[in-house]
Design an enzyme around this catalytic site. Structure first.
Site, mmCIF file in Angstrom:
data_model
loop_
_atom_site.group_PDB
_atom_site.id
_atom_site.type_symbol
_atom_site.label_atom_id
_atom_site.label_comp_id
_atom_site.label_asym_id
_atom_site.label_seq_id
_atom_site.Cartn_x
_atom_site.Cartn_y
_atom_site.Cartn_z
ATOM 1 N N CYS A 2 43.756 72.772 88.195
ATOM 2 C CA CYS A 2 42.594 72.125 88.804
ATOM 3 C C CYS A 2 42.093 70.960 87.963
ATOM 4 C CB CYS A 2 41.455 73.125 88.931
ATOM 5 S SG CYS A 2 41.886 74.575 89.872
ATOM 6 N N ARG A 27 49.078 66.915 87.182
ATOM 7 C CA ARG A 27 48.975 68.262 86.622
ATOM 8 C C ARG A 27 49.316 69.341 87.641
ATOM 9 N NH1 ARG A 27 44.617 67.922 82.491
ATOM 10 N NH2 ARG A 27 43.815 69.854 83.305
ATOM 11 N N TRP A 103 44.174 74.005 92.215
ATOM 12 C CA TRP A 103 45.419 74.774 92.088
ATOM 13 C C TRP A 103 45.007 76.217 92.370
ATOM 14 C CZ3 TRP A 103 47.193 78.661 88.700
ATOM 15 C CH2 TRP A 103 48.587 78.846 88.687
ATOM 16 N N ASN A 129 36.628 74.582 87.435
ATOM 17 C CA ASN A 129 37.943 74.904 86.857
ATOM 18 C C ASN A 129 37.801 76.215 86.103
ATOM 19 O OD1 ASN A 129 38.887 72.471 87.712
ATOM 20 N ND2 ASN A 129 39.422 71.686 85.692
ATOM 21 N N GLY A 130 38.817 77.075 86.173
ATOM 22 C CA GLY A 130 38.760 78.338 85.442
ATOM 23 C C GLY A 130 38.771 79.505 86.403
ATOM 24 N N GLU A 527 65.472 77.806 77.143
ATOM 25 C CA GLU A 527 64.828 76.607 77.680
ATOM 26 C C GLU A 527 65.620 76.040 78.867
ATOM 27 O OE1 GLU A 527 62.017 75.430 77.430
ATOM 28 O OE2 GLU A 527 62.099 73.299 77.881
ATOM 29 N N LYS A 531 64.007 75.508 82.516
ATOM 30 C CA LYS A 531 64.026 74.227 83.245
ATOM 31 C C LYS A 531 64.574 74.432 84.644
ATOM 32 C CE LYS A 531 62.083 73.068 80.871
ATOM 33 N NZ LYS A 531 60.816 72.652 80.430
ATOM 34 N N GLU A 534 62.347 76.539 87.039
ATOM 35 C CA GLU A 534 61.081 75.854 87.285
ATOM 36 C C GLU A 534 61.196 74.798 88.396
ATOM 37 O OE1 GLU A 534 59.870 74.193 83.577
ATOM 38 O OE2 GLU A 534 57.865 73.737 84.284
ATOM 39 N N HIS A 550 75.205 94.066 76.622
ATOM 40 C CA HIS A 550 74.168 95.110 76.621
ATOM 41 C C HIS A 550 73.432 95.186 77.959
ATOM 42 C CE1 HIS A 550 74.914 95.772 72.421
ATOM 43 N NE2 HIS A 550 74.798 94.477 72.203
ATOM 44 N N LYS A 652 50.638 71.475 85.255
ATOM 45 C CA LYS A 652 51.021 70.886 83.968
ATOM 46 C C LYS A 652 50.250 71.522 82.822
ATOM 47 C CE LYS A 652 53.231 68.029 81.377
ATOM 48 N NZ LYS A 652 54.619 68.452 81.096
HETATM 49 O O1 M6R Z 1 50.773 72.623 77.395
HETATM 50 P P1 M6R Z 1 51.565 73.784 76.838
HETATM 51 O O2 M6R Z 1 52.737 73.347 76.042
HETATM 52 O O3 M6R Z 1 50.710 74.749 76.094
HETATM 53 O O4 M6R Z 1 52.111 74.531 78.120
HETATM 54 C C1 M6R Z 1 52.820 75.723 78.010
HETATM 55 C C2 M6R Z 1 53.599 76.019 79.263
HETATM 56 O O5 M6R Z 1 52.730 76.154 80.356
HETATM 57 C C3 M6R Z 1 54.614 74.923 79.582
HETATM 58 O O6 M6R Z 1 55.476 74.710 78.514
HETATM 59 C C4 M6R Z 1 55.436 75.276 80.827
HETATM 60 O O7 M6R Z 1 56.258 76.361 80.547
HETATM 61 C C5 M6R Z 1 56.231 74.056 81.259
HETATM 62 N N1 M6R Z 1 55.969 73.771 82.634
HETATM 63 C C6 M6R Z 1 57.685 74.180 81.081
HETATM 64 O O8 M6R Z 1 58.377 73.080 81.561
#
Ligand code: M6R
Length: 657
Positions: A2, A27, A103, A129-130, A527, A531, A534, A550, A652
């Site tokens: 948000c 965001r 959001w 927000n929150g 990672e 990616k 996501e 395992h 974001k």
């Molecule tokens: O702003 P931050 O690095 O604290 O955010 C953490 C995660 O929300 C962020 O890395 C998220 O996993 C990304 N969208 C990954 O691409």
């Protein structure tokens, strides 16, 4: 997540608010809305689902590309979106407005649940927000007292509560807000307007960021409230960072700040040098691709002033390290004496922390634990003043990471923040900051910030090893000379797009994909999987190659692609064995390797597809191996026609738990 913008001043507020909301769009959000007081002093509210442009299309004024200084022209009614108020006539251009991009957390992303929310008497409107954690009880109590709720949100209970208290409270609105806040549990940043106080805009913060831009000179008496400074800095560089439980009353007469007890607090105005957010794809189809290609420069920028020469010590805090004082000096001293390190982050930042663990333990021989902030904050961890807590966060606003930081600080640990936002709450509350200097990252999917975070981990680990004399000096010198070559090696990796595009076509329709690696590249496998899931929504998991047998090996068959990352060094042969085990179960094996396996026929037959990437020191290899996995995720998402920069359900900056 948000975003909030509020405005009071002499300009036409709607264009200003909506244009400022555009700076928060990246965001991630699913609906938007604005509220303002018209010339008859009535609350007008417009909301729409989807992108901000849907809202713009139903507003009574042209929003335009930049802030108009002349009075606005009204425009003909537009179709699309849902207006929940009549459009005011031309002369009703308001001077106070609040806006929001939502959001969804409580209730579907529709017009009713979009903010602003308004009380039953249509006297008070607010954006939030929150998360209000006790919203259910509050809602029930207020319903019992006759208040009718129209949305499913947690937010609506705040505005109904304000209206409820205002009905019996003869005092001023600050008292009403204070009384309401005392009954709220959870996190909130609020911007509030009240038709009974048409010349006042209110702002409140509790565990969610909120900043006030203060007009000066010609704009004296003008205030902009926003949840992120990037929405303000094109108007003013004079900012007040609200602290938890502070309530601001903004009017043309100035700012009044109060604490929860109603006592006045002196506002601290800071002059900042944050540039306006450059929302420009620079010819790339998506921000994600642009940001992937920015990585060589990000590394150069991050090394600048810190890595001077391979035979000179790292200067963690830049060239002016000799003049360090206060917190940064204390942190440098602690780096020499520290007995234990805890790295805390979420998502990509957590994965960056894992790379840090491998590095610091190898070079410094200090135990490092890495933990997800959301888990850490609900344990009772053992910390003391000899523990260094490193919080890793691109945005510097992640709610769980911030809570973990605060808990650690309370227990006496020193906090070092590795962040891309030096103006963030995490940066402001840490004892010292190591900026990652990645530049603004617009795509929700973190790419260049990960590379920049791990680069800072290398600098930190080498600097610690130098001050503790814990590693062979000639090896450290070698690592530093190899670090200088990284930008060119990333450029070389970025030039190899064809094989990755071919892989995207071949495997882009898979239901599941596994990523495997070992040693310091294990976090790269995590990672790579993050990616992919996501932005493509393909189920993907990252494993250590050693873990396959395992459990995950049971999943392998001819329909399951396994992307394996292999680099020359300690675990290369081990990885080859793991790949052979997977191949024996018919998995489709993709090798991304710094060793040219195509030249080794006995190994090459293990793989259905092979791609060679530039070679560097094994310890530094995550800086290179990450790149093809980012590109692969990108090309697969693009192949599938997904919204690469704003994937569904994601934000974001995750400012709620
Ligand atoms: O702003 P931050 O690095 O604290 O955010 C953490 C995660 O929300 C962020 O890395 C998220 O996993 C990304 N969208 C990954 O691409």
């Amino acid at each position: 997540m948000c975003g909030i913008v509020g405005y009071i001043g002499k300009k036409s507020p709607l264009p200003l608010v909506v244009q400022s909301l555009r700076h928060l769009e990246y965001r991630g959000y699913d609906s938007a809305g604005v509220a303002f007081l018209d010339a008859n002093n009535e609350l007008s509210i417009f909301k729409s689902t989807g992108k901000l442009i849907n809202l713009e299309n139903i507003l009574p004024v042209e929003i335009g590309a930049s802030i108009p200084v002349q009075p606005l022209q009204t425009k003909p009614a537009a179709s699309g979106g849902v207006a929940v108020a009549e459009k005011p006539p031309e002369q009703d251009i308001p001077k106070i407005a609040i806006g929001h991009i939502r959001w969804a957390t409580h209730g579907a992303p529709n017009e009713t649940n979009a903010h602003p929310h308004v009380g039953g008497k249509r006297e008070i409107a607010l954006v939030h927000n929150g998360i209000i954690e006790n919203y259910f009880e509050l809602r029930k109590q207020l319903q019992e007292q006759g208040h009718v709720f129209v949305s499913e949100t947690d937010t609506e209970c705040v505005v109904q509560l304000l209206e409820h208290i205002a009905a019996s409270e003869q005092d001023n609105f600050i008292t009403v807000i204070r009384e309401a806040l005392k009954r709220l549990q959870g996190a909130y940043a609020l911007s509030i307007i009240n038709k009974n106080e048409p010349d006042k805009l209110y702002a409140v913060r509790h565990q969610a960021p909120l900043i006030i831009g203060v007009g000066t000179g010609e704009t004296e008496g003008e205030f902009i409230v926003a949840s992120d400074a990037v929405a303000i800095v094109q108007h003013t560089d004079r900012l007040i960072y609200l602290k938890d439980n502070e309530i601001a009353e903004l009017s043309p007469q100035g700012i009044k700040l109060f604490n929860l007890e109603g006592e006045p607090v002196k506002p601290i105005i800071e002059q900042v040098s944050i540039g306006p957010l450059q929302i420009d794809k620079k010819g790339y189809k998506h921000f994600m691709l642009k940001e992937i290609y920015e990585q060589p420069d990000v590394v150069r920028n991050s090394l600048s002033g810190r890595l001077i020469a391979s035979n000179e010590p790292i200067r963690l805090f830049g060239r002016d390290e000799d003049a360090l004082s206060g917190k940064n000096q204390e942190t440098l001293d602690l780096l020499t004496s520290v007995r234990r390190i805890l790295v805390i982050g979420c998502g990509t930042s957590f994965n960056a922390g894992l790379v840090g663990k491998y590095l610091i333990e190898e070079l410094v021989q200090v135990p490092v634990e890495v933990e997800s902030a959301g888990e850490f904050r609900y344990r009772n961890p053992v910390l003391d003043d000899q523990t260094l807590v490193i919080t890793v966060s691109q945005s510097g606003e992640t709610a769980d990471t911030l809570a973990a930081l605060r808990m650690s600080a309370e227990k006496g640990a020193k906090i070092l923040a590795i962040t891309n936002r030096e103006d963030s709450t995490i940066a402001r509350e840490a004892d010292a900051i190591l900026p990652v200097r990645a530049g603004v990252e617009v795509s929700v999917c973190a790419t260049k910030s990960f590379t920049a975070q791990i680069l800072v981990m290398y600098l930190l680990a080498i600097a610690m090893a130098e001050s503790k004399k814990s590693y062979h000096p000639e090896q450290l010198e070698h690592l530093k000379s190899e670090l200088f070559k990284i930008p060119a090696l990333i450029e070389a990796a970025l030039s190899k797009t064809e094989p990755l595009q071919a892989l995207a076509k071949k495997y882009g329709d898979a239901r599941d994909i596994l990523f495997i690696a070992r040693g310091i590249n294990f976090p790269v496998a995590l990672e790579g999987a993050l990616k992919l899931k996501e932005i493509s929504y393909i189920h993907a998991e990252g494993y250590s190659g050693s873990e396959l047998k395992h459990g995950p090996i049971a999943m392998l068959d001819k329909n399951l692609p396994v992307i394996s990352v292999l680099v020359a060094g300690q675990v290369f042969e081990k990885m080859i064995s793991n790949c052979q085990e997977a191949k024996a179960r018919d998995a489709q094996m993709v090798g991304i390797s710094s060793v040219d396996i195509t030249q080794k026929p006995e190994l090459a037959k293990t793989f259905d597809d092979l791609m060679t990437i530039p070679e560097t020191h094994e310890l530094l290899s995550p800086l290179i191996t990450t790149v093809p996995l980012q590109l692969l995720a990108y090309y697969i998402a693009e192949h599938l026609g997904k919204d690469v920069d704003q994937p569904r359900n994601l934000a974001k900056s995750v400012t709620v738990e």
